[in-house]
Motif scaffolding. Structure first.
Motif, PDB file in Angstrom:
ATOM      1  N   ASP A   1       0.782  -1.020   0.389  1.00  0.00           N
ATOM      2  CA  ASP A   1      -0.112   0.039   0.097  1.00  0.00           C
ATOM      3  C   ASP A   1       0.464   0.892   0.233  1.00  0.00           C
ATOM      4  O   ASP A   1       0.833   2.668   1.165  1.00  0.00           O
ATOM      5  N   THR A   2       1.999   1.516  -0.955  1.00  0.00           N
ATOM      6  CA  THR A   2       2.472   2.409  -1.245  1.00  0.00           C
ATOM      7  C   THR A   2       2.270   2.997  -2.634  1.00  0.00           C
ATOM      8  O   THR A   2       2.018   2.194  -3.534  1.00  0.00           O
ATOM      9  N   GLU A   3       2.857   4.028  -2.984  1.00  0.00           N
ATOM     10  CA  GLU A   3       2.670   4.964  -4.226  1.00  0.00           C
ATOM     11  C   GLU A   3       4.034   3.512  -5.773  1.00  0.00           C
ATOM     12  O   GLU A   3       3.576   3.654  -6.451  1.00  0.00           O
ATOM     13  N   LYS A   4       4.850   3.166  -5.075  1.00  0.00           N
ATOM     14  CA  LYS A   4       5.664   2.304  -5.475  1.00  0.00           C
ATOM     15  C   LYS A   4       4.748   0.976  -5.897  1.00  0.00           C
ATOM     16  O   LYS A   4       4.902   0.125  -6.793  1.00  0.00           O
ATOM     17  N   SER A   5       3.807   0.636  -4.798  1.00  0.00           N
ATOM     18  CA  SER A   5       2.796  -0.808  -4.803  1.00  0.00           C
ATOM     19  C   SER A   5       3.784  -1.904  -4.447  1.00  0.00           C
ATOM     20  O   SER A   5       5.132  -2.125  -4.272  1.00  0.00           O
TER      21      SER A   5
ATOM     22  N   SER B   1      -2.411   7.699   0.217  1.00  0.00           N
ATOM     23  CA  SER B   1      -2.880   9.467   1.757  1.00  0.00           C
ATOM     24  C   SER B   1      -1.892   9.846   2.116  1.00  0.00           C
ATOM     25  O   SER B   1      -1.705  10.986   2.705  1.00  0.00           O
ATOM     26  N   GLY B   2      -0.822   9.174   2.334  1.00  0.00           N
ATOM     27  CA  GLY B   2       0.091   9.663   3.046  1.00  0.00           C
ATOM     28  C   GLY B   2       0.439   9.909   4.428  1.00  0.00           C
ATOM     29  O   GLY B   2       1.024  10.231   5.133  1.00  0.00           O
ATOM     30  N   ASN B   3      -0.802   7.974   4.931  1.00  0.00           N
ATOM     31  CA  ASN B   3      -1.262   8.197   6.786  1.00  0.00           C
ATOM     32  C   ASN B   3       0.266   7.190   6.910  1.00  0.00           C
ATOM     33  O   ASN B   3       0.711   6.131   5.771  1.00  0.00           O
ATOM     34  N   SER B   4       0.430   7.320   8.028  1.00  0.00           N
ATOM     35  CA  SER B   4       1.713   6.447   8.608  1.00  0.00           C
ATOM     36  C   SER B   4       1.220   5.057   8.745  1.00  0.00           C
ATOM     37  O   SER B   4       0.013   4.730   9.420  1.00  0.00           O
TER      38      SER B   4
END
Length: 221
Positions: free
Chosen positions: A38-42, A182-185
């Motif tokens: 669950d990151t932009e990199k996937s 979404s930038g959440n930790s």
């Protein structure tokens, strides 16, 4: 002449002994696949299929007490799949790759052995066997879910996560976070420490750098 060979033998044993103790402890690192993905990199699932919804091994890393670490100690020692053939089923399940493009894990395990395992004073089979057994000993998902911390997308405090693991495992973990799309930790990796004989979990002499937000998501997978 005999005295000369005796001196050489003593020097050799000294070098081997020094090498085997040329680090202070291990980091044993496990990662949550839901946070890796669950990151932009996937991510990409292994060619063997989607891993289980459980923490997977990232590595067993020799470290020094000052925070630095040895790396790639024996370039001539390449990963040899035949030495871990009896562990392959467990490695696919408990040490899966999530890197892209999709793979069978061999590239991941080769990297871990050649960068970290060659500095461990362990043979290849023992290195991977030790990490797999440590995962069973430190069942992180059970530690968290038993404390009501579930991988369902909810947020939890850093202290509650650390306390749940310490209560179950007996030692203080280091929690590493990353950011979701979404930038959440979110809860990403858990570090535990092992003595330099790879025999026992210990309190960490030092922790890595980095910090998490005040509220940490535990995403589903």
């Amino acid at each position: 002449m005999k005295a000369f060979y005796y001196i050489l033998a003593v020097q050799f044993l000294f070098v081997v002994s020094a090498y085997s103790q040329d680090f202070d402890f291990f980091y044993f690192v496990q990662q949550w696949p839901g946070s890796y993905c669950d990151t932009e990199k996937s991510c990409c699932y292994p060619s063997t299929g989607k891993p289980e919804a459980d923490f997977g091994i990232h590595g067993l890393w020799p470290n020094y007490n000052d925070g630095s670490y040895p790396s790639s100690c024996d370039p001539s020692s390449q990963f040899d799949q035949s030495q871990t053939s009896s562990l392959l089923k467990r490695m696919r399940t408990e040490w899966p790759t999530l890197a892209c493009p999709s793979g069978d894990g061999l590239k991941f395990w080769s990297h871990e052995w050649e960068k970290h395992g060659t500095c461990s004073a362990l043979g290849q089979h023992d290195y991977f066997q030790t990490a797999l057994d440590l995962k069973n000993q430190a069942n992180l998902l059970q530690s968290l879910t038993s404390a009501g911390i579930e991988p369902n997308g909810n947020s939890y405090t850093l202290e509650s996560i650390k306390d749940a693991i310490k209560q179950s495992v007996g030692f203080t973990p280091f929690v590493e976070c990353n950011d979701d799309t979404s930038g959440n930790s979110q809860l990403y990796q858990i570090y535990l420490c092992v003595d330099n004989s790879a025999s026992n979990l210990i309190e960490c002499p030092t922790f890595p750098h980095g910090k998490c937000g005040s509220q940490i998501e535990f995403p589903s997978f």
